[in-house]
Design a protein around this motif. Structure first.
Motif, PDB file in Angstrom:
ATOM      1  N   ASN A   1      -1.466   1.945  -8.589  1.00 21.54           N
ATOM      2  CA  ASN A   1      -2.539   1.567  -7.675  1.00 21.54           C
ATOM      3  C   ASN A   1      -3.247   0.296  -8.133  1.00 21.54           C
ATOM      4  O   ASN A   1      -3.622  -0.545  -7.308  1.00 21.54           O
ATOM      5  CB  ASN A   1      -3.545   2.705  -7.531  1.00 21.54           C
ATOM      6  CG  ASN A   1      -3.010   3.805  -6.655  1.00 21.54           C
ATOM      7  OD1 ASN A   1      -2.340   3.550  -5.674  1.00 21.54           O
ATOM      8  ND2 ASN A   1      -3.288   5.044  -7.019  1.00 21.54           N
TER       9      ASN A   1
ATOM     10  N   THR B   1       0.827  -1.207   0.000  1.00 20.17           N
ATOM     11  CA  THR B   1       0.000   0.000   0.000  1.00 20.17           C
ATOM     12  C   THR B   1       0.860   1.255   0.000  1.00 20.17           C
ATOM     13  O   THR B   1       0.634   2.176  -0.793  1.00 20.17           O
ATOM     14  CB  THR B   1      -0.922   0.009   1.229  1.00 20.17           C
ATOM     15  OG1 THR B   1      -1.729  -1.159   1.222  1.00 20.17           O
ATOM     16  CG2 THR B   1      -1.811   1.239   1.232  1.00 20.17           C
TER      17      THR B   1
ATOM     18  N   TYR C   1      -2.478  -7.399  -3.896  1.00 19.17           N
ATOM     19  CA  TYR C   1      -3.209  -7.790  -2.690  1.00 19.17           C
ATOM     20  C   TYR C   1      -3.800  -9.189  -2.850  1.00 19.17           C
ATOM     21  O   TYR C   1      -3.750  -9.999  -1.939  1.00 19.17           O
ATOM     22  CB  TYR C   1      -4.358  -6.827  -2.390  1.00 19.17           C
ATOM     23  CG  TYR C   1      -3.952  -5.437  -1.989  1.00 19.17           C
ATOM     24  CD1 TYR C   1      -2.737  -5.190  -1.363  1.00 19.17           C
ATOM     25  CD2 TYR C   1      -4.784  -4.367  -2.228  1.00 19.17           C
ATOM     26  CE1 TYR C   1      -2.377  -3.917  -1.001  1.00 19.17           C
ATOM     27  CE2 TYR C   1      -4.432  -3.096  -1.870  1.00 19.17           C
ATOM     28  CZ  TYR C   1      -3.230  -2.870  -1.254  1.00 19.17           C
ATOM     29  OH  TYR C   1      -2.876  -1.617  -0.899  1.00 19.17           O
TER      30      TYR C   1
ATOM     31  N   ALA D   1      -1.033  -2.557  -7.262  1.00 15.56           N
ATOM     32  CA  ALA D   1      -1.118  -2.851  -5.825  1.00 15.56           C
ATOM     33  C   ALA D   1      -2.374  -3.652  -5.514  1.00 15.56           C
ATOM     34  O   ALA D   1      -2.337  -4.597  -4.713  1.00 15.56           O
ATOM     35  CB  ALA D   1      -1.106  -1.557  -5.024  1.00 15.56           C
ATOM     36  N   ASP D   2      -3.493  -3.320  -6.151  1.00 17.16           N
ATOM     37  CA  ASP D   2      -4.729  -4.074  -5.925  1.00 17.16           C
ATOM     38  C   ASP D   2      -4.586  -5.515  -6.394  1.00 17.16           C
ATOM     39  O   ASP D   2      -5.079  -6.438  -5.741  1.00 17.16           O
ATOM     40  CB  ASP D   2      -5.898  -3.407  -6.649  1.00 17.16           C
ATOM     41  CG  ASP D   2      -6.356  -2.135  -5.960  1.00 17.16           C
ATOM     42  OD1 ASP D   2      -6.017  -1.961  -4.775  1.00 17.16           O
ATOM     43  OD2 ASP D   2      -7.050  -1.325  -6.599  1.00 17.16           O
TER      44      ASP D   2
END
Length: 101
Positions: free
Chosen positions: A79, A23, A86, A82-83
């Motif tokens: 971003n 994050t 996850y 990053a998702d």
């Protein structure tokens, strides 16, 4: 269970500790490009931040908009990455839009 401490640390602790790190790395990509303007202007480096600054000062708004669009696209891509990361790090996080009932 007789599992070594190293295995417990890497299989359970590392994955849970990696989520905040991903994050922060994704959020820092945006800060990297916003800080480029200040650093490149102060130290007279040639780069994207200085180019955008010179474009705004020289009333070349098309170049400034393209530079800002590129920085925005890179931030959004970080971003999204990053998702996706996850979901790879923690299988409890789902990438589908199902209900949580």
């Amino acid at each position: 269970k007789g599992v070594p401490d190293r295995t417990i640390l890497w299989r359970h602790g590392f994955r849970n500790a990696l989520i905040p790190v991903v994050t922060i790395m994704a959020l820092d990509f945006g800060a990297l490009f916003s800080g480029a303007l200040i650093v490149e202007t102060m130290f007279a480096y040639l780069g994207m931040g200085k180019t955008i600054y010179d474009a705004v000062m020289g009333n070349d708004y098309n170049l400034a908009l393209v530079g800002l669009l590129l920085a925005t696209t890179i931030t959004l891509a970080a971003n999204i990455a990053a998702d996706i990361a996850y979901g790879l790090i923690d299988p409890r996080i789902r990438l589908t839009g199902g209900s949580q009932a």
